[in-house]
Scaffold this motif. Structure first.
Motif, PDB file in Angstrom:
ATOM      1  N   GLU A 179     -22.991  12.603  89.496  1.00 41.69           N
ATOM      2  CA  GLU A 179     -21.924  13.024  88.974  1.00 41.69           C
ATOM      3  C   GLU A 179     -20.441  12.390  89.983  1.00 41.69           C
ATOM      4  O   GLU A 179     -19.341  12.124  89.427  1.00 41.69           O
ATOM      5  CB  GLU A 179     -21.713  13.716  88.209  1.00 41.69           C
ATOM      6  CG  GLU A 179     -22.154  13.887  87.018  1.00 41.69           C
ATOM      7  CD  GLU A 179     -22.731  15.797  85.994  1.00 41.69           C
ATOM      8  OE1 GLU A 179     -21.195  15.608  85.024  1.00 41.69           O
ATOM      9  OE2 GLU A 179     -23.100  16.657  86.856  1.00 41.69           O
ATOM     10  N   GLN A 180     -21.171  12.858  91.069  1.00 45.22           N
ATOM     11  CA  GLN A 180     -19.323  12.628  91.861  1.00 45.22           C
ATOM     12  C   GLN A 180     -19.805  10.878  92.020  1.00 45.22           C
ATOM     13  O   GLN A 180     -20.389  10.480  92.086  1.00 45.22           O
ATOM     14  CB  GLN A 180     -20.350  12.949  93.661  1.00 45.22           C
ATOM     15  CG  GLN A 180     -20.760  14.993  93.380  1.00 45.22           C
ATOM     16  CD  GLN A 180     -19.699  15.768  92.454  1.00 45.22           C
ATOM     17  OE1 GLN A 180     -18.842  15.249  93.160  1.00 45.22           O
ATOM     18  NE2 GLN A 180     -20.261  16.774  91.776  1.00 45.22           N
ATOM     19  N   HIS A 181     -18.038  11.046  92.223  1.00 46.26           N
ATOM     20  CA  HIS A 181     -17.817   9.738  92.553  1.00 46.26           C
ATOM     21  C   HIS A 181     -18.038   9.418  94.115  1.00 46.26           C
ATOM     22  O   HIS A 181     -17.736  10.085  94.980  1.00 46.26           O
ATOM     23  CB  HIS A 181     -15.911   9.701  92.059  1.00 46.26           C
ATOM     24  CG  HIS A 181     -15.713   9.691  91.289  1.00 46.26           C
ATOM     25  ND1 HIS A 181     -15.735   8.561  90.095  1.00 46.26           N
ATOM     26  CD2 HIS A 181     -15.418  10.578  90.476  1.00 46.26           C
ATOM     27  CE1 HIS A 181     -15.192   9.103  89.132  1.00 46.26           C
ATOM     28  NE2 HIS A 181     -14.859  10.369  89.408  1.00 46.26           N
ATOM     29  N   VAL A 182     -18.516   7.878  94.281  1.00 45.90           N
ATOM     30  CA  VAL A 182     -18.734   7.437  94.929  1.00 45.90           C
ATOM     31  C   VAL A 182     -17.375   7.331  96.311  1.00 45.90           C
ATOM     32  O   VAL A 182     -16.190   6.421  95.945  1.00 45.90           O
ATOM     33  CB  VAL A 182     -19.785   6.239  95.470  1.00 45.90           C
ATOM     34  CG1 VAL A 182     -19.790   4.929  96.682  1.00 45.90           C
ATOM     35  CG2 VAL A 182     -20.536   6.231  95.331  1.00 45.90           C
ATOM     36  N   ALA A 183     -16.806   7.751  97.369  1.00 47.83           N
ATOM     37  CA  ALA A 183     -15.974   7.292  98.254  1.00 47.83           C
ATOM     38  C   ALA A 183     -16.543   6.286  98.983  1.00 47.83           C
ATOM     39  O   ALA A 183     -16.868   6.199  99.917  1.00 47.83           O
ATOM     40  CB  ALA A 183     -15.655   8.563  99.264  1.00 47.83           C
ATOM     41  N   PRO A 184     -15.708   5.225  99.336  1.00 46.23           N
ATOM     42  CA  PRO A 184     -16.571   3.484 100.058  1.00 46.23           C
ATOM     43  C   PRO A 184     -16.143   4.266 101.223  1.00 46.23           C
ATOM     44  O   PRO A 184     -16.631   3.392 101.559  1.00 46.23           O
ATOM     45  CB  PRO A 184     -14.843   2.435  98.947  1.00 46.23           C
ATOM     46  CG  PRO A 184     -14.164   3.375  98.635  1.00 46.23           C
ATOM     47  CD  PRO A 184     -15.026   5.270  98.250  1.00 46.23           C
TER      48      PRO A 184
END
Length: 202
Positions: A179-184
């Motif tokens: 559910e956590q957004h990926v930090a590029p």
């Protein structure tokens, strides 16, 4: 904000092909509807590349033409004929043509100068191609990041529905992590750190 503007632009461009229009199917699994989306995307991208070609400067167009010609078999055949004729004439094997370069110094000089200019044109074309490839890679990256954001939102919504229905799998720790957004930027930092660790120490 950029993703929102992009989505608005995309929805506006697709507005003429909304459901209910003639020839547009309301079935999301309709093969004809899917094909029309693919055809539209191909047409839009093709029109975009053509527009970029028209906006290219005169120097860039000249470099592209010269590079394309120097990379063709016509260029090879033309140079082969010139070199053979040059060599035969200066060896005295063509009686009607005087020997104008018996030591072949002029031939070597012309070939060296030509190689310098051709390599410069090739480098210019490669720089243009590299810039275009970088822009397309940026487009792929932004599309992937937007898709990741959408998938994460859909997963969160699905998990909320599953929790509301009391499904046991909704409490899976791996799903909560997804559910956590990926930090590029963090991914890039990890890749750089991995590459540095894999480099042999001096």
């Amino acid at each position: 904000m950029r993703a929102k503007e992009w989505r608005m632009t995309r929805s506006q461009s697709e507005r003429p092909r909304k459901a209910g229009d003639p020839g547009v199917s309301t079935d999301p699994f309709d093969q004809d509807s899917f094909s029309s989306v693919i055809e539209r995307n191909i047409e839009v991208l093709h029109r975009k590349w053509k527009e970029e070609e028209r906006q290219a400067s005169l120097q860039e167009r000249i470099a592209d033409v010269v590079t394309a010609f120097s990379g063709s078999m016509v260029f090879v055949y033309l140079h082969l004929a010139i070199v053979i004729s040059w060599v035969l004439a200066n060896l005295g094997w063509l009686p009607l043509v005087p020997q104008f370069d018996p030591t072949f110094v002029i031939l070597a000089t012309v070939a060296s100068v030509e190689a310098i200019f051709l390599s410069t044109f090739v480098l210019i074309s490669q720089n243009i191609a590299a810039r275009n490839a970088e822009r397309r890679s940026e487009l792929d990256l932004q599309t992937n990041l937007l898709s990741e954001h959408e998938i994460t939102k859909l997963l969160s919504l699905t998990l909320e529905i599953a929790r509301h229905l009391g499904i046991d799998k909704a409490g899976d720790a791996s799903l909560s992590e997804l559910e956590q957004h990926v930090a590029p930027e963090k991914v890039l930092d990890q890749i750089s750190e991995k590459q540095r660790s894999d480099m042999p120490s001096e």
